[in-house]
Design an enzyme around this catalytic site. Structure first.
Site, PDB file in Angstrom:
ATOM      1  N   GLU A   1      -3.039  10.214  17.893  1.00  0.00           N
ATOM      2  CA  GLU A   1      -3.401  11.633  18.076  1.00  0.00           C
ATOM      3  C   GLU A   1      -4.378  12.049  16.972  1.00  0.00           C
ATOM      4  O   GLU A   1      -5.361  12.749  17.227  1.00  0.00           O
ATOM      5  CB  GLU A   1      -2.152  12.523  18.013  1.00  0.00           C
ATOM      6  CG  GLU A   1      -1.203  12.376  19.192  1.00  0.00           C
ATOM      7  CD  GLU A   1      -0.309  11.147  19.089  1.00  0.00           C
ATOM      8  OE1 GLU A   1      -0.321  10.469  18.035  1.00  0.00           O
ATOM      9  OE2 GLU A   1       0.392  10.850  20.075  1.00  0.00           O
TER      10      GLU A   1
ATOM     11  N   GLU B   1      -9.484  -1.453   6.864  1.00  0.00           N
ATOM     12  CA  GLU B   1      -8.392  -1.520   7.820  1.00  0.00           C
ATOM     13  C   GLU B   1      -8.934  -1.442   9.239  1.00  0.00           C
ATOM     14  O   GLU B   1      -8.543  -2.222  10.106  1.00  0.00           O
ATOM     15  CB  GLU B   1      -7.414  -0.383   7.566  1.00  0.00           C
ATOM     16  CG  GLU B   1      -6.102  -0.651   8.247  1.00  0.00           C
ATOM     17  CD  GLU B   1      -5.403   0.598   8.655  1.00  0.00           C
ATOM     18  OE1 GLU B   1      -4.661   1.124   7.824  1.00  0.00           O
ATOM     19  OE2 GLU B   1      -5.613   1.056   9.792  1.00  0.00           O
TER      20      GLU B   1
ATOM     21  N   SER C   1       1.922   6.722   2.083  1.00  0.00           N
ATOM     22  CA  SER C   1       2.721   7.704   2.836  1.00  0.00           C
ATOM     23  C   SER C   1       3.951   8.142   2.063  1.00  0.00           C
ATOM     24  O   SER C   1       4.550   7.368   1.309  1.00  0.00           O
ATOM     25  CB  SER C   1       3.186   7.099   4.164  1.00  0.00           C
ATOM     26  OG  SER C   1       2.086   6.661   4.912  1.00  0.00           O
TER      27      SER C   1
ATOM     28  N   GLN D   1       0.860  -1.188   0.000  1.00  0.00           N
ATOM     29  CA  GLN D   1       0.000   0.000   0.000  1.00  0.00           C
ATOM     30  C   GLN D   1       0.891   1.231   0.000  1.00  0.00           C
ATOM     31  O   GLN D   1       1.523   1.551   1.003  1.00  0.00           O
ATOM     32  CB  GLN D   1      -0.884  -0.026   1.253  1.00  0.00           C
ATOM     33  CG  GLN D   1      -1.795   1.163   1.380  1.00  0.00           C
ATOM     34  CD  GLN D   1      -2.547   1.143   2.714  1.00  0.00           C
ATOM     35  OE1 GLN D   1      -2.834   0.086   3.252  1.00  0.00           O
ATOM     36  NE2 GLN D   1      -2.848   2.307   3.241  1.00  0.00           N
ATOM     37  N   GLY D   2       0.962   1.912  -1.143  1.00  0.00           N
ATOM     38  CA  GLY D   2       1.876   3.046  -1.294  1.00  0.00           C
ATOM     39  C   GLY D   2       1.157   4.377  -1.123  1.00  0.00           C
ATOM     40  O   GLY D   2       0.801   5.020  -2.121  1.00  0.00           O
TER      41      GLY D   2
END
Ligand SMILES: Cc1cc2nc3c(=O)[nH]c(=O)nc-3n(C[C@H](O)[C@H](O)[C@H](O)COP(=O)(O)OP(=O)(O)OC[C@H]3O[C@@H](n4cnc5c(N)ncnc54)[C@H](O)[C@@H]3O)c2cc1C
Length: 381
Positions: free
Chosen positions: A365, A244, A129, A126-127
């Site tokens: 966060e 996910e 980031s 999974q590309g």
């Protein structure tokens, strides 16, 4: 009459349980090695076995190599694998997030390529980031420029799980202007052996080279490889995130419950059960049951075709907390057996990985921010 496992989950569970506890699968029971490529090759064999027996094909429609059913079949498979001492594989982790979006937004690609994924012959990374686009994914810069029937891709991706062994990358790339942010993104399936693709492994703190940096140097990819329409990449990514939050979280909870069983047995065998140990194990178990209670609803909603919205950030937060509490418990309860020697290696590696679970797939966060803004609708500071 043969049983319709797609329609009868109880019968599917019973049949899976019988299969995964049979001696045929014994060679896959036991700890992973510290070589990720070896592990993936080995677990590809388990994927093949499950596929050939049919049990690895439920959850996906026949058009893409499946045998019908829905995500609940995957949930059952992961539970039964873990209970039988067969940790769901790295390929399963990737499938939980990538298979459904491709099937939904690119049915022809799914028909051509998902069977190889389900059977363990190939897997995809999974590309998403990039070095400057993690939490702020809409800032990504890797560009796909239309040129005739192709896109030409240039840029890089980082932290791609299993990127060093994957055959294809589901790539989120910019097709619009930088200012268009999330509206100018498109998803495309890129083959790692295309000219211009370079993949460099990145080692985790444990030393396992499980992540990768991927470079795209004017890589030509046919426009027929688009997943969704041009400019629809963000919608595909959001659709993917639901899987996910729901199915990957289920897979991890299955694995964690099994590790807690192993830990509990180790404490009983060592005769070191104390009130304090019982308290720690009980707390960890309670965390996991809370996660499961939440996940059941999320998985069922996905199976019913409903959209799982921002409230699934709660699932992600609970999962991160569980991952860390299970391995912190192992560290404090096993003591020297955790810290030293071969026997503790798997625990140590998993402990290191558990530190990342409040980062990947959107940090804790960021999840709290989503819950505050979009679920609780708290006023902005
Ligand atoms: C083990 C692992 C596997 C991964 N696998 C993949 C993969 O397969 N594919 C892929 O594309 N990516 C993958 N990633 C990348 C992952 O999704 C990113 O690391 C994650 O989204 C955070 O982005 P970042 O690392 O750039 O950190 P940053 O976004 O730079 O964040 C740094 C810190 O700032 C905080 N922060 C940032 N923005 C906010 C905000 N708005 N509010 C509050 N705090 C904020 C973060 O919480 C964090 O503590 C993986 C990462 C890990 C660790």
């Amino acid at each position: 009459m043969t049983t319709d496992y797609a329609a009868d989950l109880t019968a599917y569970r019973a049949a899976v349980r019988e299969f995964v506890t049979s001696p045929v699968l014994d060679k896959w029971r036991g700890a992973a090695t510290d070589d990720v490529a070896d592990d993936m090759r080995s677990s590809a064999g388990l994927m093949r076995c499950l596929y050939d027996a049919g049990f690895g094909r439920y959850g996906m429609p026949p058009e893409v190599g499946g045998l019908g059913g829905d995500v609940r079949h995957w949930a059952v498979l992961f539970d039964e694998l873990a209970r039988a001492g067969l940790t769901p594989t790295g390929q399963h982790s990737l499938l939980t997030t990538l298979a459904y979006p491709v099937a939904r937004f690119a049915p022809r690609l799914a028909a051509a390529y998902l069977p190889e994924f389900l059977s363990g012959d190939a897997w995809w990374g999974q590309g998403f980031s990039e070095p400057e686009a993690g939490s702020d994914l809409a800032a990504l810069r890797c560009r796909a420029t239309r040129d005739g029937d192709d896109y030409v891709i240039s840029g890089s991706k980082i932290w791609t799980s299993h990127g060093a062994t994957a055959s294809r990358i589901v790539l989120l790339a910019r097709t619009g202007t930088q200012e268009s942010r999330h509206r100018g993104l498109s998803m495309i399936l890129v083959d790692v052996d295309d000219p211009g693709v370079t993949v460099r492994p990145i080692a985790l703190a444990s030393g396992r080279e499980e992540l990768a940096e991927c470079f795209f140097d004017d890589v030509r990819v046919p426009a027929s490889r688009l997943i969704g329409a041009e400019g629809e990449g963000w919608a595909v990514a959001m659709y993917l995130l639901q899987y996910e939050r729901a199915v990957y979280a289920w897979l991890r909870a299955s694995a964690l419950l099994q590790r807690v069983r192993v830990l509990t047995e180790a404490m009983a065998d060592g005769g070191s059960g104390t009130g304090a140990a019982d308290g720690i194990l009980g707390g960890v178990y309670l965390d996991l049951v809370s996660l499961r209670a939440r996940s059941v609803d999320t998985v069922r909603r996905l199976a019913a075709g409903q959209t799982v919205g921002p409230e699934a950030s709660t699932d992600k937060l609970l999962l991160g907390a569980c991952e860390q509490s299970v391995y912190d418990a192992a560290r404090s309860l096993l003591g020297p057996a955790f810290m030293f020697g071969e026997a503790g290696r798997q625990w140590r590696e998993e402990w290191w990985y558990s530190r990342t679970t409040t980062v990947y797939g959107g940090s804790a966060e960021v999840q709290r921010g989503i819950i505050a803004d979009r679920v609780l609708k708290l006023p902005k500071e």
